[in-house]
Motif scaffolding. Structure first.
Motif, PDB file in Angstrom:
ATOM      1  N   MET A   1       1.042  -1.431  -0.275  1.00 20.30           N
ATOM      2  CA  MET A   1      -0.087   0.210   0.180  1.00 20.30           C
ATOM      3  C   MET A   1       1.226   0.977  -0.135  1.00 20.30           C
ATOM      4  O   MET A   1       1.894   0.962   0.689  1.00 20.30           O
ATOM      5  CB  MET A   1      -0.366  -0.414   1.075  1.00 20.30           C
ATOM      6  N   ASP A   2       0.952   2.248  -0.688  1.00 18.09           N
ATOM      7  CA  ASP A   2       1.069   3.482  -0.925  1.00 18.09           C
ATOM      8  C   ASP A   2       1.104   3.922   0.285  1.00 18.09           C
ATOM      9  O   ASP A   2      -0.078   4.302   0.193  1.00 18.09           O
ATOM     10  CB  ASP A   2       1.088   3.837  -2.471  1.00 18.09           C
ATOM     11  N   GLN A   3       1.865   4.716   1.359  1.00 14.28           N
ATOM     12  CA  GLN A   3       1.572   4.955   2.139  1.00 14.28           C
ATOM     13  C   GLN A   3       1.033   6.517   2.225  1.00 14.28           C
ATOM     14  O   GLN A   3       0.402   7.375   2.529  1.00 14.28           O
ATOM     15  CB  GLN A   3       2.798   5.208   3.726  1.00 14.28           C
ATOM     16  N   ASP A   4       1.728   7.257   0.612  1.00 19.01           N
ATOM     17  CA  ASP A   4       1.029   8.727   0.315  1.00 19.01           C
ATOM     18  C   ASP A   4       0.084   8.598   0.250  1.00 19.01           C
ATOM     19  O   ASP A   4      -0.806  10.148   0.648  1.00 19.01           O
ATOM     20  CB  ASP A   4       2.457   9.195  -0.726  1.00 19.01           C
ATOM     21  N   MET A   5      -0.425   8.081  -1.011  1.00 20.75           N
ATOM     22  CA  MET A   5      -1.586   7.644  -0.978  1.00 20.75           C
ATOM     23  C   MET A   5      -2.834   7.570   0.093  1.00 20.75           C
ATOM     24  O   MET A   5      -3.965   8.174   0.110  1.00 20.75           O
ATOM     25  CB  MET A   5      -1.641   6.863  -2.022  1.00 20.75           C
ATOM     26  N   VAL A   6      -2.289   7.004   0.792  1.00 15.74           N
ATOM     27  CA  VAL A   6      -3.059   6.871   2.187  1.00 15.74           C
ATOM     28  C   VAL A   6      -2.788   7.886   3.006  1.00 15.74           C
ATOM     29  O   VAL A   6      -4.053   8.906   3.182  1.00 15.74           O
ATOM     30  CB  VAL A   6      -2.670   5.608   3.288  1.00 15.74           C
ATOM     31  N   THR A   7      -2.261   8.986   3.326  1.00 14.66           N
ATOM     32  CA  THR A   7      -1.970  10.042   3.638  1.00 14.66           C
ATOM     33  C   THR A   7      -2.884  10.923   3.390  1.00 14.66           C
ATOM     34  O   THR A   7      -4.063  11.553   3.762  1.00 14.66           O
ATOM     35  CB  THR A   7      -0.952  10.563   4.032  1.00 14.66           C
TER      36      THR A   7
ATOM     37  N   GLU B   1     -15.095  11.068  -5.759  1.00 13.28           N
ATOM     38  CA  GLU B   1     -13.796  11.357  -4.486  1.00 13.28           C
ATOM     39  C   GLU B   1     -14.190  10.460  -3.083  1.00 13.28           C
ATOM     40  O   GLU B   1     -12.978  10.483  -3.307  1.00 13.28           O
ATOM     41  CB  GLU B   1     -14.246  12.345  -3.597  1.00 13.28           C
ATOM     42  N   GLY B   2     -15.055  10.815  -2.896  1.00  9.11           N
ATOM     43  CA  GLY B   2     -16.348   9.819  -1.823  1.00  9.11           C
ATOM     44  C   GLY B   2     -15.529   7.915  -1.804  1.00  9.11           C
ATOM     45  O   GLY B   2     -14.496   7.435  -1.130  1.00  9.11           O
ATOM     46  N   LEU B   3     -15.891   7.750  -3.031  1.00 11.09           N
ATOM     47  CA  LEU B   3     -15.358   6.315  -3.747  1.00 11.09           C
ATOM     48  C   LEU B   3     -14.254   5.713  -3.730  1.00 11.09           C
ATOM     49  O   LEU B   3     -13.325   4.827  -2.750  1.00 11.09           O
ATOM     50  CB  LEU B   3     -15.956   6.141  -5.095  1.00 11.09           C
ATOM     51  N   TRP B   4     -13.571   7.124  -4.485  1.00 16.58           N
ATOM     52  CA  TRP B   4     -11.593   6.924  -4.122  1.00 16.58           C
ATOM     53  C   TRP B   4     -11.284   6.694  -2.223  1.00 16.58           C
ATOM     54  O   TRP B   4     -10.300   5.834  -2.546  1.00 16.58           O
ATOM     55  CB  TRP B   4     -11.458   7.674  -4.737  1.00 16.58           C
ATOM     56  N   ILE B   5     -11.270   7.076  -1.790  1.00 18.30           N
ATOM     57  CA  ILE B   5     -10.816   8.122  -0.499  1.00 18.30           C
ATOM     58  C   ILE B   5     -10.824   6.741  -0.047  1.00 18.30           C
ATOM     59  O   ILE B   5     -10.486   5.735   1.082  1.00 18.30           O
ATOM     60  CB  ILE B   5     -11.845   8.504  -0.256  1.00 18.30           C
ATOM     61  N   TYR B   6     -12.589   5.722  -0.004  1.00 14.73           N
ATOM     62  CA  TYR B   6     -13.028   5.094   0.917  1.00 14.73           C
ATOM     63  C   TYR B   6     -12.993   3.788   0.464  1.00 14.73           C
ATOM     64  O   TYR B   6     -12.881   2.535   1.559  1.00 14.73           O
ATOM     65  CB  TYR B   6     -15.095   4.808   1.302  1.00 14.73           C
ATOM     66  N   ARG B   7     -12.587   3.982  -0.476  1.00 15.37           N
ATOM     67  CA  ARG B   7     -11.639   1.912  -1.503  1.00 15.37           C
ATOM     68  C   ARG B   7     -10.764   1.878  -0.851  1.00 15.37           C
ATOM     69  O   ARG B   7     -10.114   1.420  -0.569  1.00 15.37           O
ATOM     70  CB  ARG B   7     -12.129   2.391  -2.907  1.00 15.37           C
ATOM     71  N   LEU B   8      -9.962   3.494  -1.068  1.00 15.04           N
ATOM     72  CA  LEU B   8      -8.627   3.383  -0.741  1.00 15.04           C
ATOM     73  C   LEU B   8      -8.271   2.881   1.242  1.00 15.04           C
ATOM     74  O   LEU B   8      -7.820   2.043   1.558  1.00 15.04           O
ATOM     75  CB  LEU B   8      -7.454   4.216  -1.018  1.00 15.04           C
ATOM     76  N   LEU B   9      -9.020   3.680   1.992  1.00 11.83           N
ATOM     77  CA  LEU B   9      -8.964   3.525   3.257  1.00 11.83           C
ATOM     78  C   LEU B   9      -9.249   2.327   3.768  1.00 11.83           C
ATOM     79  O   LEU B   9      -8.807   1.627   4.575  1.00 11.83           O
ATOM     80  CB  LEU B   9      -9.476   5.093   3.754  1.00 11.83           C
ATOM     81  N   THR B  10     -10.531   1.760   3.138  1.00 14.67           N
ATOM     82  CA  THR B  10     -10.947   0.277   3.602  1.00 14.67           C
ATOM     83  C   THR B  10     -10.344  -1.023   3.116  1.00 14.67           C
ATOM     84  O   THR B  10     -10.110  -1.592   4.216  1.00 14.67           O
ATOM     85  CB  THR B  10     -12.248  -0.186   2.877  1.00 14.67           C
ATOM     86  N   GLN B  11      -8.499  -0.775   2.335  1.00 10.35           N
ATOM     87  CA  GLN B  11      -7.867  -1.185   2.447  1.00 10.35           C
ATOM     88  C   GLN B  11      -7.287  -1.516   3.140  1.00 10.35           C
ATOM     89  O   GLN B  11      -6.823  -2.263   3.865  1.00 10.35           O
ATOM     90  CB  GLN B  11      -6.933  -0.785   1.554  1.00 10.35           C
ATOM     91  N   VAL B  12      -6.861  -0.259   4.276  1.00 10.76           N
ATOM     92  CA  VAL B  12      -6.227  -0.557   5.020  1.00 10.76           C
ATOM     93  C   VAL B  12      -6.753   0.016   6.545  1.00 10.76           C
ATOM     94  O   VAL B  12      -6.392  -0.544   7.517  1.00 10.76           O
ATOM     95  CB  VAL B  12      -5.720   1.375   5.553  1.00 10.76           C
ATOM     96  N   GLU B  13      -8.266   0.571   7.126  1.00 14.52           N
ATOM     97  CA  GLU B  13      -8.678   0.190   7.981  1.00 14.52           C
ATOM     98  C   GLU B  13     -10.224  -0.542   7.682  1.00 14.52           C
ATOM     99  O   GLU B  13     -10.889   0.643   7.499  1.00 14.52           O
ATOM    100  CB  GLU B  13      -8.321   1.678   8.817  1.00 14.52           C
ATOM    101  N   PRO B  14     -10.478  -1.014   7.252  1.00 16.81           N
ATOM    102  CA  PRO B  14     -11.810  -2.278   6.987  1.00 16.81           C
ATOM    103  C   PRO B  14     -13.060  -2.363   8.029  1.00 16.81           C
ATOM    104  O   PRO B  14     -13.839  -1.265   7.438  1.00 16.81           O
ATOM    105  CB  PRO B  14     -11.901  -3.270   6.330  1.00 16.81           C
ATOM    106  N   GLU B  15     -12.926  -2.003   8.714  1.00 19.13           N
ATOM    107  CA  GLU B  15     -13.746  -1.251  10.278  1.00 19.13           C
ATOM    108  C   GLU B  15     -14.263  -0.248   9.888  1.00 19.13           C
ATOM    109  O   GLU B  15     -15.174  -0.226  10.831  1.00 19.13           O
ATOM    110  CB  GLU B  15     -13.255  -2.441  11.693  1.00 19.13           C
ATOM    111  N   VAL B  16     -13.263   0.767   9.658  1.00 24.25           N
ATOM    112  CA  VAL B  16     -13.622   2.429  10.260  1.00 24.25           C
ATOM    113  C   VAL B  16     -13.902   2.197   9.192  1.00 24.25           C
ATOM    114  O   VAL B  16     -15.306   3.717   8.793  1.00 24.25           O
ATOM    115  CB  VAL B  16     -12.594   2.749  10.896  1.00 24.25           C
ATOM    116  N   TYR B  17     -13.482   2.428   7.683  1.00 21.87           N
ATOM    117  CA  TYR B  17     -14.368   3.222   7.160  1.00 21.87           C
ATOM    118  C   TYR B  17     -14.994   2.217   5.405  1.00 21.87           C
ATOM    119  O   TYR B  17     -15.801   3.193   4.398  1.00 21.87           O
ATOM    120  CB  TYR B  17     -13.289   3.403   5.772  1.00 21.87           C
ATOM    121  N   GLY B  18     -15.316   0.762   5.831  1.00 20.65           N
ATOM    122  CA  GLY B  18     -15.858  -0.133   4.730  1.00 20.65           C
ATOM    123  C   GLY B  18     -17.086  -0.109   4.905  1.00 20.65           C
ATOM    124  O   GLY B  18     -18.425  -0.158   4.149  1.00 20.65           O
ATOM    125  N   SER B  19     -18.110   0.484   5.899  1.00 15.47           N
ATOM    126  CA  SER B  19     -19.900   1.155   5.707  1.00 15.47           C
ATOM    127  C   SER B  19     -19.622   2.138   5.503  1.00 15.47           C
ATOM    128  O   SER B  19     -20.819   2.641   4.658  1.00 15.47           O
ATOM    129  CB  SER B  19     -20.114   1.392   7.886  1.00 15.47           C
TER     130      SER B  19
END
Length: 118
Positions: free
Chosen positions: A1-7, A25-43
């Motif tokens: 996972m590219d940490q710069d993209m996560v940041t 924008e929301g799709l991009w943000i949540y798709r990316l962040l769900t990979q890192v923290e699925p329980e936080v951003y998946g919903s």
């Protein structure tokens, strides 16, 4: 996972100053962040996917609408049973998918101020 993209995704999320970021924008943000923290951003991802399936951008493409809804169902199912939003977003995604497969129109989006809180 590219940490710069996560940041970058986290900065955009924080700068949006909204409970849920919608649209592409929301799709991009949540798709990316769900990979890192699925329980936080998946919903939120599942919620935004269901919204995107009702978008005018995919109005003429049943395949795209169904793909978005399938993704929403899978994301919601992957949430832990202890996640307080799992049942809500899973029910919403399954209902939207059923409407799509039954050929019924998706209801018009609810105005932002009257939506439930995620």
């Amino acid at each position: 996972m590219d940490q710069d993209m996560v940041t970058l995704a986290r900065v955009r999320l924080l700068s949006a100053n909204r409970r849920v970021v919608r649209g592409a924008e929301g799709l991009w943000i949540y798709r990316l962040l769900t990979q890192v923290e699925p329980e936080v951003y998946g919903s939120k991802l599942a919620y935004v996917l269901v919204e995107a399936s009702a978008s005018l951008l995919v109005q003429e493409s049943p395949e795209q609408r169904l793909a978005l809804l399938d993704e929403a169902v899978e994301v919601a199912k992957a949430l832990s049973a202890s996640n307080p939003y799992r049942s809500l977003v899973l029910a919403s995604a399954l209902a939207a998918r059923k409407r799509e497969t039954d050929g019924r129109p998706t209801p018009a989006p609810v105005p932002e101020g009257s939506r439930g809180h995620l």
